[in-house]
Design an enzyme around this catalytic site. Structure first.
Site, PDB file in Angstrom:
ATOM      1  NE  ARG A  56      -3.705  -0.322   2.295  1.00 54.09           N
ATOM      2  CZ  ARG A  56      -3.992  -1.275   3.185  1.00 54.09           C
ATOM      3  NH1 ARG A  56      -3.488  -1.229   4.412  1.00 54.09           N
ATOM      4  NH2 ARG A  56      -4.797  -2.267   2.870  1.00 54.09           N
ATOM      5  CG  ASN A  80      -0.765  -0.916  10.261  1.00 53.01           C
ATOM      6  OD1 ASN A  80      -1.677  -1.608   9.831  1.00 53.01           O
ATOM      7  ND2 ASN A  80      -0.686   0.387  10.024  1.00 53.01           N
ATOM      8  CG  ASP A  92       0.913  -4.615   7.103  1.00 50.75           C
ATOM      9  OD1 ASP A  92       0.552  -5.785   7.388  1.00 50.75           O
ATOM     10  OD2 ASP A  92       0.206  -3.629   7.322  1.00 50.75           O
ATOM     11  CG  ASP A 118       0.016 -10.374   7.612  1.00 48.65           C
ATOM     12  OD1 ASP A 118      -0.096  -9.756   6.542  1.00 48.65           O
ATOM     13  OD2 ASP A 118       0.826 -11.293   7.783  1.00 48.65           O
TER      14      ASP A 118
END
Length: 177
Positions: free
Chosen positions: A23, A87, A103, A105
């Site tokens: 992202r 996060n 990231d 998850d």
């Protein structure tokens, strides 16, 4: 690498453990940088997903990244109060292109009423197998969930209303210059 200054705009890129781009946030305004942390704000910021979908953030959000902790924090300023999306992620790095992190998850959502939820445990377990998260990373992330919950429970840093007030006020001053 020269640190961005107050009022500068940066790009934020989130990756997955396998190196794939997850992202991107365009034009996050920097409020403060130190040797170990970046505080910024997203307000109607363009977000691009890995599949090309694009959307714009709805409300102002103070963002917090640190080089020593395996999480980052998004404090969304809403009419009914501040909600948080946290996060579990690698400490960030910054290069000429963007602020970058991996990231992992797992997410912790904190609602305006203080309720907490650990999210995406199934996705974490799936990606842990699929992408081969090491036992060291698994341990570090689980320990950082504990640190994060401690910060939440004790109103530390971004979880303090005065912190949000200070940085949101500074954002409004910079925005209206």
């Amino acid at each position: 690498m020269k640190l961005p200054k107050e009022g500068d705009f940066i790009t934020i890129q989130s990756y997955k453990h396998d190196g794939s781009l997850h992202r991107t946030w365009r034009d996050t305004m920097v409020l403060k940088t130190t040797e170990n942390a970046v505080i910024g704000v997203n307000d109607h910021t363009l977000v691009t997903e890995s599949d090309g979908r694009r959307w714009v953030t709805r409300e102002p959000a103070i963002v917090y990244f640190h080089k020593k902790f395996w999480f980052n924090i998004i404090a969304m300023i809403r009419d009914n109060g501040v909600s948080y999306y946290c996060n579990l992620a690698s400490p960030y790095i910054m290069d000429q292109e963007a602020l970058k992190y991996i990231d992992y998850d797992l997410d912790v959502k904190v609602f305006a009423d203080g309720e907490k939820k650990l999210l995406d445990v199934d996705e974490y377990e799936l990606h842990k197998q699929k992408m081969g998260y090491s036992s060291d990373i698994d341990y570090i992330l689980k320990e950082n969930v504990k640190i994060l919950v401690d910060w939440i429970n004790n109103g530390k840093g971004p979880f303090s209303q005065s912190y949000i007030n200070i940085w949101y006020k500074r954002y409004l001053e910079l925005k209206n210059r």
